[in-house]
Motif scaffolding. Structure first.
Motif: not given
Ligand code: SDX
Length: 392
Positions: A258, A269, A312, A318, A323
């Motif tokens: 992040k 991802f 996540a 995300f 994602l």
């Protein structure tokens, strides 16, 4: 000059062609090859059946399949002079670099490649690529192990032949485990095509100049190697291993991903098209559980992968960027369970994607598509006069 040109970096909103091969729906997570769902094909078809479907447009009947399989089985040998090229690579050469080089070298062994209009010649090249890629792919592994390379055995099916060339040794017979062969069959099917992804677009662009099919496919292999594309499956396992060795602290890696300044991405991802889930990842995740339990393997990175996915998918960063795990997130866990080394994972992706690249190249040539040549918006220096070096 810039009046009518719009820049679409990464072609996020540009359609490059019309194609009848693969249908993707990124919102609904749908992936169909020539109208058949990958869920059906992964369960009920063989990889060669799917290769035939992608390339020729229809599932083969028994005679068509028998002829196709016979053609492939009788072209699996590679010209022994290719071995001399191969012997020149250092033992630690990355198998993707070896594969793209040797596939490009195939154009030197088949000069009729350059006869651009003979369809039967193209058919022969299609058979040669499908037949010889697995043979060439296993050479790197055998060399890295200090073992002699194996020759293909025509009595084996496509997946069993690959596994036999990978793992059999002169000192002991190798019996292919049906669980392993079935898992490989499923993985290859799930990688077989994916409309206009980076490597397929590369194959089409190179082929649009009427470069020969071997050079076009070799270019696709090179594009696939990138860690943002097919190379991600190797990055995922290396990332999961790092997390395991770091005490399993998945949150630390999520926080790193992040933090833009870290330059770290959560490999496996995200996807340009799928914005809710990658249907292939769902099938592969389920298969990973099944294969590992059938083989009696307890791989700690599977648990870390599941923990990482869960964390996540509960994280705003995300979720807000949509994602989700993609095809590369769980595939390496299965390859590892099958005994395939990490640096061969992207080669496995290439073997799976080969029929898709061939199908797309063939469609582009049959449709007589123009040479690809995008424009640009110039942002460089205005016109200026030359200055002699002694005045600079
Ligand atoms: C494949 O195209 C295909 O179909 C490919 C493929 C196929 O079958 O051919 O499906 C196979 O290549 C799967 C993808 C494998 N690659 C990876 O797993 C590498 C990690 N993923 C990413 O690099 C990325 O998600 C891509 C490359 C897959 C997609 O890139 P996009 O569509 O250009 O999206 P982006 O880079 O613009 O990301 C959007 C945002 C950005 O943040 P903001 O600028 O909006 O703040 O999401 C972030 C990115 O920083 N982001 C990630 C991330 N992926 C995207 N942040 C952390 N970890 C990630 N993995």
């Amino acid at each position: 000059q810039t009046g009518y040109i719009t820049i679409d970096a990464g072609y996020k909103n540009t359609g490059a062609t019309k194609s009848a091969i693969t249908f993707l729906d990124g919102e609904e997570g749908i992936l169909n090859y020539r109208g058949y769902s990958i869920e059906d094909l992964a369960e009920k078809a063989s990889f060669l059946e799917v290769a035939y479907l992608l390339i020729y447009g229809e599932l083969p009947n028994e005679k068509e399949f028998a002829d196709f399989e016979y053609e492939i089985r009788t072209h699996t040998l590679v010209n022994e002079d290719m071995r001399k090229i191969f012997e020149g690579f250092p033992v630690n050469a990355h198998p993707m670099g070896v594969l793209s080089s040797l596939v490009s070298a195939m154009s030197a062994f088949y000069p009729e490649t350059f006869d651009q209009n003979a369809d039967d010649v193209t058919q022969l090249h299609i058979i040669r690529l499908l037949a010889k890629l697995p043979t060439i792919a296993t050479w790197s592994y055998k060399k890295s192990q200090g073992h002699p390379v194996n020759y293909p055995k025509n009595g084996l099916d496509y997946c069993s032949n690959f596994l036999n060339m990978m793992f059999s040794l002169p000192v002991a017979d190798y019996d292919v485990d049906p669980v392993v062969a079935n898992a490989l069959n499923k993985l290859l099917i799930l990688h077989a095509d994916h409309e206009q992804n980076c490597s397929t677009s590369t194959v089409r662009l190179v082929g649009s100049s009427h470069a020969n099919i071997y050079s076009s496919i070799s270019s696709g292999i090179s594009a696939l190697w990138g860690p943002l594309h097919g190379g991600a499956n190797q990055e995922v396992i290396e990332m999961l291993e790092a997390i395991k060795n770091d005490g399993g602290d998945t949150q630390k890696y999520i926080d790193m991903a992040k933090d833009k300044t870290s330059g770290f991405r959560l490999f496996g991802f995200g996807h340009r098209v799928y914005k809710n889930f990658d249907p292939r990842a769902r099938i592969i995740k389920k298969a990973a559980d099944e294969v590992l339990s059938k083989l009696g393997i307890n791989d700690p990175v599977l648990e870390i992968a599941q923990k990482l996915e869960k964390a996540a998918l509960e994280d705003e960063y995300f979720v807000s960027r949509k994602l989700y795990p993609n095809v590369d997130f769980y595939s390496g866990i299965i390859y590892r369970a099958l005994g395939i080394p990490t640096n061969m994972f992207t080669v496995m992706f290439a073997i799976g994607r080969l029929p898709g690249w061939i199908a797309q190249w063939k469609e582009m040539r049959e449709n007589k598509e123009p040479i690809g040549r995008p424009r640009q918006v110039y942002v460089g220096a205005p016109k200026r006069d030359f200055v002699q070096m002694n005045e600079r």
